[in-house]
Design a protein around this motif. Structure first.
Motif: not given
Length: 95
Positions: A14-16, A18-24
């Motif tokens: 689920n890396l993609s 997770l990275l979207k959540e990090v961007q938020k």
């Protein structure tokens, strides 16, 4: 925002997402057998600055001073060494 905790295997899958959540603004804790081993955090605005912007920021904070353009010194020419002495000395220095 509460940190997201996820195992290594699920993080890879689920890396993609997770990275979207990090961007938020979220923080992701990566675990291995329920023990934290790493963290993914958003990049701070300061880390996102260009080199010129970082240098200007350090100058404003008086942590560095700009170079004085008229103070450039000309270096003397290198000393000539006979044969392959320069190469031998360099190899010795590098060990």
């Amino acid at each position: 925002m509460r940190p997201i905790s996820i195992g290594i295997r699920d993080a890879k899958i689920n890396l993609s997402k997770l990275l979207k959540e990090v961007q938020k603004g979220a923080e992701v804790i990566i675990t291995d057998r329920d023990k934290p081993v790493g963290r993914i955090v958003p990049v701070s605005a300061e880390e996102n600055l260009s080199l010129a912007e970082r240098i200007a920021s350090l100058e404003r904070e008086c942590l560095i001073q700009p170079a004085k353009k008229n103070k450039v010194k000309n270096l003397p020419p290198p000393l000539p060494l006979p044969g392959e002495l320069a190469r031998k000395l360099l190899e010795e220095e590098r060990g």
